[in-house]
Design an enzyme around this catalytic site. Structure first.
Site, PDB file in Angstrom:
ATOM      1  N   ILE A  50      13.355   3.055  23.080  1.00 58.47           N
ATOM      2  CA  ILE A  50      13.201   4.185  22.156  1.00 58.47           C
ATOM      3  C   ILE A  50      12.438   5.299  22.867  1.00 58.47           C
ATOM      4  O   ILE A  50      11.373   5.070  23.444  1.00 58.47           O
ATOM      5  CB  ILE A  50      12.519   3.725  20.844  1.00 58.47           C
ATOM      6  N   GLY A  95       7.759   6.704  25.516  1.00 58.95           N
ATOM      7  CA  GLY A  95       8.898   5.846  25.195  1.00 58.95           C
ATOM      8  C   GLY A  95       8.456   4.400  25.257  1.00 58.95           C
ATOM      9  O   GLY A  95       7.334   4.112  25.671  1.00 58.95           O
ATOM     10  N   LYS A  96       9.285   3.504  24.815  1.00 59.93           N
ATOM     11  CA  LYS A  96       8.954   2.076  24.920  1.00 59.93           C
ATOM     12  C   LYS A  96      10.238   1.281  24.865  1.00 59.93           C
ATOM     13  O   LYS A  96      11.225   1.724  24.265  1.00 59.93           O
ATOM     14  CB  LYS A  96       8.044   1.663  23.758  1.00 59.93           C
ATOM     15  N   GLY A  97      10.220   0.104  25.481  1.00 58.74           N
ATOM     16  CA  GLY A  97      11.396  -0.747  25.452  1.00 58.74           C
ATOM     17  C   GLY A  97      11.032  -2.172  25.129  1.00 58.74           C
ATOM     18  O   GLY A  97       9.856  -2.551  25.207  1.00 58.74           O
ATOM     19  N   ASP A 136       5.104  -4.351  30.461  1.00 60.85           N
ATOM     20  CA  ASP A 136       4.272  -4.498  29.262  1.00 60.85           C
ATOM     21  C   ASP A 136       4.111  -6.011  29.048  1.00 60.85           C
ATOM     22  O   ASP A 136       4.218  -6.773  30.012  1.00 60.85           O
ATOM     23  CB  ASP A 136       4.952  -3.795  28.076  1.00 60.85           C
TER      24      ASP A 136
END
Ligand code: NAD
Length: 400
Positions: A50, A95-97, A136
């Site tokens: 996202i 953003g992050k996944g 992460d």
């Protein structure tokens, strides 16, 4: 988590008198990529990336492998990344996944396959000047190396700047391992300095002795001789020594033995005991929600340093603030990691290799002004440090 993140943004926005349109802009995401990653053994897992905001630069944020990963969690974390990069004034967005998978259930080959498949499917949407993912929870340099290699295979990119958090041999940065812990030392030091107590003896308890907690304690022991770590915990035990724990010893013991439970050179009690230690500063470097409505009343420290993401729940934070406890918020306290990720990206783009000394010096050049800006905002607006950090970030996002 998404509801809580949006609630905090809305409440801060109200104090800044933002318009509805401005608030909507802060909550909206630029793009949400939803897909499936698979292994040649037939396993399939839902996956997301996202992209919240690139107003200040390429999207930046980690990729999490965990069974509880969901679209809304990834969206909340992506939003928080935009705020974190803005709070530290990095020229990056957020953003992050994530992949909803338990990596422990995979063979090494399956892990590599889903990592490569994730990078391959995202390739059209990422890149050194578009979106630069990082590790992460449950992802590490080995996984990131596979992803960066896959991206290079798909695109022919030779910069290595498509992912950060790579191993040193694949273009990672010196100082990245220690960056989040070291950043915590820098930020805490500035806050204590502003309160006029940095030069006195400062007693500290550290919850969580993994990458972040252990480096925090190790850097503090070397750089701040007047700070004393008197309690430290992992998931199995709390160790206490009124005269100060031998931090280097603890790190070596944890490496060798895995748990503090059998440590014999300090008093050993249950893992929860760290929260009620009689200290000036409680450093939270383990889990989100570690301090909550059920246990906040046990905290005796005057300062809490949030090195984990969201380790104090909003309700607990309200009660602690009322009691006069100062909470140094995660978006500034643990921003050392993303800051050195930014340095890695810069080094890759410019084909440079910085020394650890240079990385550490530049880290302070970002975190000291970020802490000062947060402290000043808190004074001007008469708000908590968390609200102040959010205000600084939101103003920068709106100005971009
Ligand atoms: P890690 O897995 O290396 O360490 C976590 C530590 O917490 C372990 O020592 C574990 O034993 C301990 N722990 C787990 N449950 C506990 C409990 N109930 N009581 C006490 N200790 C407990 O993880 P890490 O990389 O050190 O990350 C810690 C936190 O910091 C996470 O929330 C992570 O999201 C956040 N964070 C990490 C970075 C980074 O650069 N690694 C950057 C920003 C934020």
């Amino acid at each position: 988590m998404l509801k809580a993140t949006h609630a905090v943004i809305k409440s801060v926005a109200q104090k800044l008198s933002l318009t509805e349109h401005e608030v909507e802009g802060l909550l909206a995401v630029d793009a949400a990529h939803e897909f499936e990653v698979s292994t040649t053994t037939g396993k399939k897992f839902p996956a997301w990336r996202i992209q919240h905001s690139k107003k200040r630069g390429p999207y930046k944020g980690g990729i999490r492998f965990h069974p509880n990963v969901s679209r809304t969690e990834v969206q909340a974390l992506a939003t928080l990344m935009s705020l974190k990069t803005a709070a530290v004034n990095l020229p990056l967005g957020g953003g992050k996944g994530g992949v909803s998978v338990d990596p422990k259930s995979l063979t090494e080959q399956e892990l590599e396959e889903i990592s490569r498949d994730y990078a391959k499917k995202l390739t059209p949407h990422i890149g050194p000047d578009v979106d630069v993912p990082a590790p992460d929870v449950n992802t590490n340099p080995k996984i990131i190396d596979w992803m960066a290699d896959e991206y290079a295979k798909q695109t022919g990119d030779k910069t290595n700047a498509s992912f950060t958090g790579k191993s040193l041999k694949a273009g990672g940065s010196a100082g990245r391992d220690a960056a989040t812990g070291r950043g915590g030392v820098i930020v805490l030091s500035e806050v204590l300095n502003s309160a006029g107590i940095d030069n006195k003896e400062v007693r500290i308890a550290v919850q969580g002795f993994g990458n972040v907690g252990a480096f925090f304690a190790t850097v503090a022991a070397i750089d701040r001789p007047n700070w004393k770590v008197v309690a430290a915990s992992d998931s199995g035990a709390t160790l206490t020594d009124e005269d100060g724990l031998a931090v280097a010893d603890l790190a070596a013991f944890k490496n060798d033995r895995g748990s503090f439970r059998d440590y014999s050179m300090a008093e050993v009690s249950g893992p929860e005991a760290v929260l009620s230690a009689d200290v000036d500063v409680l450093v939270l470097a383990a889990l989100d929600g570690a301090v909550n409505s059920d246990n906040q009343s046990e905290v005796r420290a005057r300062y809490i340093l949030e090195l984990a993401n969201g380790p104090v729940t909003d309700k607990a934070a309200d009660a602690l603030t009322e009691r006069g406890v100062t909470i140094i918020p995660d978006i500034v306290a643990n921003a050392g990691g993303v800051t050195v990720s930014y340095f890695e990206w810069l080094q890759n783009k410019n084909n440079e290799k910085w020394t650890e000394e240079k990385v550490n010096k530049k880290l302070a050049e970002y975190l000291i002004p970020a802490t000062t800006a947060m402290l000043e905002m808190a004074k001007i607006k008469e708000v908590s440090l968390k609200e102040a950090a959010m205000m600084v970030a939101i103003e920068r996002l709106l100005a971009a």
